[in-house]
Design a protein around this motif. Structure first.
Motif, PDB file in Angstrom:
ATOM      1  N   VAL A 128      30.014  24.901  38.624  1.00  7.89           N
ATOM      2  CA  VAL A 128      31.250  24.501  39.305  1.00  7.89           C
ATOM      3  C   VAL A 128      31.565  23.035  39.030  1.00  7.89           C
ATOM      4  CG1 VAL A 128      32.303  24.153  41.574  1.00  7.89           C
ATOM      5  CG2 VAL A 128      31.062  26.261  41.099  1.00  7.89           C
ATOM      6  N   MET A 129      30.545  22.187  39.060  1.00  7.76           N
ATOM      7  CA  MET A 129      30.761  20.759  38.787  1.00  7.76           C
ATOM      8  C   MET A 129      31.300  20.551  37.370  1.00  7.76           C
ATOM      9  SD  MET A 129      27.943  17.675  38.779  1.00  7.76           S
ATOM     10  CE  MET A 129      27.120  18.384  37.352  1.00  7.76           C
ATOM     11  N   SER A 130      30.701  21.210  36.386  1.00  3.34           N
ATOM     12  CA  SER A 130      31.156  21.067  34.998  1.00  3.34           C
ATOM     13  C   SER A 130      32.568  21.607  34.829  1.00  3.34           C
ATOM     14  CB  SER A 130      30.195  21.799  34.058  1.00  3.34           C
ATOM     15  OG  SER A 130      28.879  21.338  34.210  1.00  3.34           O
ATOM     16  N   LEU A 131      32.841  22.746  35.454  1.00  2.00           N
ATOM     17  CA  LEU A 131      34.155  23.367  35.321  1.00  2.00           C
ATOM     18  C   LEU A 131      35.249  22.470  35.900  1.00  2.00           C
ATOM     19  CD1 LEU A 131      35.722  25.836  34.400  1.00  2.00           C
ATOM     20  CD2 LEU A 131      35.198  26.935  36.574  1.00  2.00           C
ATOM     21  N   ILE A 132      35.014  21.895  37.060  1.00  2.00           N
ATOM     22  CA  ILE A 132      36.002  21.020  37.691  1.00  2.00           C
ATOM     23  C   ILE A 132      36.217  19.751  36.867  1.00  2.00           C
ATOM     24  CG2 ILE A 132      36.386  19.522  39.696  1.00  2.00           C
ATOM     25  CD1 ILE A 132      35.169  21.720  41.418  1.00  2.00           C
ATOM     26  N   MET A 146      39.914  28.351  27.190  1.00  2.00           N
ATOM     27  CA  MET A 146      38.637  28.705  26.586  1.00  2.00           C
ATOM     28  C   MET A 146      37.490  27.896  27.194  1.00  2.00           C
ATOM     29  SD  MET A 146      39.171  31.189  24.672  1.00  2.00           S
ATOM     30  CE  MET A 146      37.526  31.249  24.001  1.00  2.00           C
ATOM     31  N   MET A 147      37.738  26.598  27.445  1.00  2.00           N
ATOM     32  CA  MET A 147      36.711  25.781  28.083  1.00  2.00           C
ATOM     33  C   MET A 147      36.427  26.293  29.486  1.00  2.00           C
ATOM     34  SD  MET A 147      35.610  23.474  26.010  1.00  2.00           S
ATOM     35  CE  MET A 147      34.845  22.298  27.109  1.00  2.00           C
ATOM     36  N   GLY A 148      37.476  26.691  30.205  1.00  2.00           N
ATOM     37  CA  GLY A 148      37.299  27.245  31.535  1.00  2.00           C
ATOM     38  C   GLY A 148      36.499  28.539  31.504  1.00  2.00           C
ATOM     39  N   LEU A 149      36.762  29.380  30.495  1.00  2.00           N
ATOM     40  CA  LEU A 149      36.034  30.637  30.367  1.00  2.00           C
ATOM     41  C   LEU A 149      34.563  30.397  30.052  1.00  2.00           C
ATOM     42  CD1 LEU A 149      35.980  33.733  30.171  1.00  2.00           C
ATOM     43  CD2 LEU A 149      36.664  33.505  27.770  1.00  2.00           C
ATOM     44  N   MET A 150      34.297  29.481  29.122  1.00  2.00           N
ATOM     45  CA  MET A 150      32.920  29.207  28.725  1.00  2.00           C
ATOM     46  C   MET A 150      32.107  28.654  29.901  1.00  2.00           C
ATOM     47  SD  MET A 150      33.612  27.552  24.967  1.00  2.00           S
ATOM     48  CE  MET A 150      31.919  27.015  24.795  1.00  2.00           C
TER      49      MET A 150
END
Length: 401
Positions: A38-42, A266-270
């Motif tokens: 979650v931290m990386s995604l945000i 794509m970054m969000g999916l990964m």
């Protein structure tokens, strides 16, 4: 809503006993995985939002966001735009003359996009000028503003002469077809910080009209302005009166923004897969707990607990890991995104050759959605192990006790 006794026992199981070290370790790792995911995604989404917003302000703030014109290619000029055009624009629509053009200096030749405007105090180009003044664009003076990249490639500066040629207004002569052309003086240089600086040329609408061989009563169309340039997708679907057509920035820059949006997705999916893997770790942790607690579950059932209450115990245990991980990850993600440039600077990491920082735009709605989805995924992962626990039969579980 969970029964209080189920929530109490589920939270006790979450802490575990001193003898359940391995199951506790797996549970903590799944919580840490959700936190990191979650931290990386945000953080990544905030950076991608910043890049998208920067492109919108730098590119779409200067290029015409949308133009409504006559289908014939030439639009009749009036003092005020028609009412249906004014209704679509956030501020009064302005006349515009535009065309692809070739620009030539004493040492170089380049192709670009010529835009003729009525210079006003609130024109977007005025915010990006690094040399010259917007009022310098006066009719019949044949002055032009160039992007600093284009000016550098042509090796010209303030006061130099350049030749503008427009092939769409060419004439047939005994020597063949000759494009319309005229000498202009460089009266200003602008810098938007984007590739537009290598192509865009701004001049007075009257001078551009004469170069294109328009009459005084003709323009290319009416320029519209929006607070959010991305609304053109919705507005372009609205019907226009017969004889009028719509064009917008997607004709020149649509592929660029599609690429940025695709990269963000794509970054969000990964990174979302990291959250998914961590959520599925909850399944393995809960299955081990269920196997260890079969006798305890059987005793709880003999004391009168229902299958739904047993189900709730293990759902509380598994969902608690997801909630803690998602909430902590959301907080750390906001903290990291806010201080990312400071952190990179302290580590000596330079992402740009000449100054500059990563653009950061934190979207609260986006963060809320990420956290809620992580919690929902964690809750979903608890269903199968919790169902297995609720289906334990006391007689079989206590047979060898």
């Amino acid at each position: 809503m969970f029964h209080p006794i189920s929530a109490f026992i589920g939270l006790r199981y979450l802490r575990g006993r001193s003898g359940d070290r391995f199951s506790r370790f797996v549970s903590y790792m799944s919580t840490a995985g959700i936190t990191i995911g979650v931290m990386s995604l945000i953080t990544v989404l905030s950076v991608m939002n910043g890049f998208e917003a920067q492109l919108k302000s730098k590119i779409l703030g200067v290029l015409p966001q949308a133009v409504i014109s006559d289908e014939s290619g030439k639009t009749a000029y009036t003092e005020v735009a028609p009412d249906f055009i004014q209704a679509l624009s956030n501020k009064p629509a302005e006349p515009i003359v535009r065309s692809e053009a070739v620009i030539q200096s004493a040492s170089q030749l380049a192709a670009g996009y010529l835009v003729g405007i009525e210079p006003g105090d609130d024109d977007p180009i005025g915010q990006h000028l690094i040399a010259g003044y917007l009022p310098d664009l006066q009719p019949s003076r044949y002055r032009v503003f160039l992007g600093h990249t284009l000016a550098r490639s042509l090796n010209v500066s303030m006061g130099d002469k350049v030749r503008l040629m427009v092939t769409s207004a060419s004439q047939y002569t005994p020597l063949g077809r000759i494009p319309s052309q005229r000498n202009f003086t460089v009266a200003g240089i602008f810098n938007t910080g984007s590739d537009v600086d290598g192509q865009l040329m701004i001049t007075h609408i009257g001078d551009a009209g004469r170069l294109l061989r328009y009459s005084k009563e003709s323009i290319s169309g009416w320029r519209l302005f929006f607070d959010d340039p991305f609304v053109v997708g919705e507005l372009s679907q609205q019907p226009l009166p017969k004889g009028w057509e719509w064009s917008d920035w997607r004709d020149q820059r649509g592929e660029l923004f599609q690429a940025v949006r695709m990269e963000k997705n794509m970054m969000g999916l990964m990174l979302g897969l990291i959250v998914g893997v961590a959520a599925f770790n909850i399944i393995s942790a809960l299955i081990m707990v269920v196997m260890e607690k079969q006798s305890e579950v059987a005793i709880l059932k003999t004391q009168g607990m229902t299958n739904n209450q047993i189900l709730s115990i293990f759902m509380v245990q598994g969902a608690s890991s997801g909630i803690i991980g998602a909430v902590v990850g959301g907080g750390l993600g906001i903290l990291l995104a806010t201080n990312l440039n400071t952190l990179l600077e302290s580590m000596g990491v330079a992402l740009f050759s000449v100054g500059g920082q990563l653009p950061i735009l934190i979207n609260p709605v986006q963060i809320f959605v990420v956290v809620v989805l992580a919690i929902a995924l964690s809750l979903l992962a608890t269903l199968f192990p919790s169902y297995r626990a609720s289906s334990v039969k006391p007689a079989e579980a206590l047979r060898y006790e």
